[in-house]
Design an enzyme around this catalytic site. Structure first.
Site, PDB file in Angstrom:
ATOM      1  N   ASP A 122     -10.382 -18.248  27.851  1.00 33.89           N
ATOM      2  CA  ASP A 122     -10.153 -19.748  27.788  1.00 33.89           C
ATOM      3  C   ASP A 122     -10.680 -20.313  29.172  1.00 33.89           C
ATOM      4  OD1 ASP A 122      -7.924 -18.157  29.168  1.00 33.89           O
ATOM      5  OD2 ASP A 122      -6.430 -19.386  28.194  1.00 33.89           O
TER       6      ASP A 122
ATOM      7  N   ASP B  73     -10.593 -15.816  22.664  1.00 31.02           N
ATOM      8  CA  ASP B  73      -9.349 -16.219  23.315  1.00 31.02           C
ATOM      9  C   ASP B  73      -8.644 -17.387  22.874  1.00 31.02           C
ATOM     10  OD1 ASP B  73      -7.343 -15.213  25.819  1.00 31.02           O
ATOM     11  OD2 ASP B  73      -9.332 -16.693  27.303  1.00 31.02           O
TER      12      ASP B  73
ATOM     13  N   LYS C 223      -7.744 -12.103  21.047  1.00 32.87           N
ATOM     14  CA  LYS C 223      -7.135 -11.776  22.839  1.00 32.87           C
ATOM     15  C   LYS C 223      -6.453 -13.082  22.868  1.00 32.87           C
ATOM     16  CE  LYS C 223      -8.836 -12.193  27.253  1.00 32.87           C
ATOM     17  NZ  LYS C 223      -7.295 -13.437  27.481  1.00 32.87           N
TER      18      LYS C 223
ATOM     19  N   GLU D  87      -2.587 -13.793  25.535  1.00 29.85           N
ATOM     20  CA  GLU D  87      -1.919 -13.076  26.600  1.00 29.85           C
ATOM     21  C   GLU D  87      -0.452 -12.571  27.318  1.00 29.85           C
ATOM     22  OE1 GLU D  87      -2.188 -15.711  29.874  1.00 29.85           O
ATOM     23  OE2 GLU D  87      -4.781 -15.816  29.373  1.00 29.85           O
TER      24      GLU D  87
ATOM     25  N   GLU E 114      -5.398  -8.046  34.786  1.00 29.59           N
ATOM     26  CA  GLU E 114      -5.917  -8.628  35.303  1.00 29.59           C
ATOM     27  C   GLU E 114      -5.166  -8.578  36.384  1.00 29.59           C
ATOM     28  OE1 GLU E 114      -7.116 -12.394  33.674  1.00 29.59           O
ATOM     29  OE2 GLU E 114      -7.357 -13.269  36.042  1.00 29.59           O
TER      30      GLU E 114
END
Ligand code: KIV
Length: 294
Positions: free
Chosen positions: A50, A89, A119, A121, A188
């Protein structure tokens, strides 16, 4: 003649690569021609991140990116990838409202766009939604540490896990994600030692971005690697090219050539045969004027 079609990378292949101690390369991709180039260059995983919102669409953060925008770009990347595993994402709010909506949205990336995985988050608070996606046979990649969709909560794009308590929290997030069934995860913006510890403790592959060299694989945003992004570049990025300068220079030359009448030249022009031109001229009405002529 092109050689045999390379064997596509699958979710289980990534697990085997970790077991064999092989490092894995992931890059973001957002369109067909770059997906084709990255695939041909041997990139194992193409993440339609994204980050699209920031590096391609010009948004200030990843938060405004919609399902429609992501689907459009995932489809293009899938068309360009023959070997690499394509991961979509999930944009902000596409998996936060309910598990039902999350499964429907993730399912669209698989069914309509042809991605092989999605994916999401977040750590411990995502385990229920990840289990729901796994029940629907959707492979899920996790993402912990600096999670850009939480930018307002985090107070900016800052290194996470600096204190022992914060580092322990991220380790617990990673363990919880593994337990809920993700097949790999992005680490990350965390200290290298913490990324190393997580990579050692879990049996699924980790992909680091700003997380040091100990991860099983590395990921970068393509536009950072190619030197396409203007302004501040994070210190963890290695620029392998300066395409901003190359593209700007090429376009500046084009503008100059057009203005000075150097483009197109003889080799870039097609011509009528002289007899055809004579014929054409004979048929023209000399009195006819263009309405645009002043
Ligand atoms: O959106 C993205 O590009 C990402 C990578 C930075 C991992 O999530």
């Amino acid at each position: 003649m092109s050689g045999p079609r390379p064997c596509p990378v699958s979710v289980p292949d990534l697990l085997k690569m970790k077991q064999r101690g092989e490092k894995t390369a992931m890059l973001t991709a957002y369109d067909y021609p770059t997906a084709k180039m990255l695939d041909g260059a041997g990139v194992d995983v193409l993440l339609v991140g994204d980050s699209l919102g920031m590096v391609v669409l010009g948004y200030e953060s990843t938060l405004p990116v919609t399902m429609a925008e992501m689907l459009h770009h995932v489809k293009a990347v899938v068309r360009g990838a023959s070997r690499a595993l394509v991961v979509a994402d999930m944009p902000y709010l596409s998996y936060h409202v309910s598990r039902r909506e999350a499964v429907q949205n993730a399912g669209r990336f698989i069914q309509e766009a042809g991605a092989k995985a999605v994916k999401v988050e977040g750590g411990r608070k995502r385990t229920r939604v990840i289990r729901a996606l796994r029940e629907a046979e959707i492979p899920v990649m996790g993402h912990v540490g600096l999670t850009p969709q939480s930018v307002h909560d985090l107070g900016g794009f800052k290194l996470q896990g600096r204190s022992a308590a914060a580092a322990r929290g991220i380790l617990e997030d990673a363990l919880a994600l593994e337990d809920s069934g993700v097949f790999s995860m992005v680490l990350e913006g965390i200290p290298a030692e913490l990324a190393g510890l997580i990579t050692e403790r879990i049996s699924i592959p980790t992909f680091g971005i700003g997380a040091g060299p100990a991860c099983d694989g590395q990921v970068l945003v393509l536009h950072d690697l190619l030197g396409l992004t203007e302004g501040h570049v994070p210190s963890f990025v290695r620029r392998y090219a300066d395409l901003h300068a190359s593209i700007s220079g090429a376009c500046r030359q084009f503008v100059g050539d057009v203005r000075e009448g150097r483009f197109p030249g003889e080799v870039e022009s097609h011509h009528l045969k002289p007899e055809v031109l004579d014929d054409l001229r004979r048929g023209l009405d000399p009195a006819a004027n263009s309405p645009w002529r002043t």
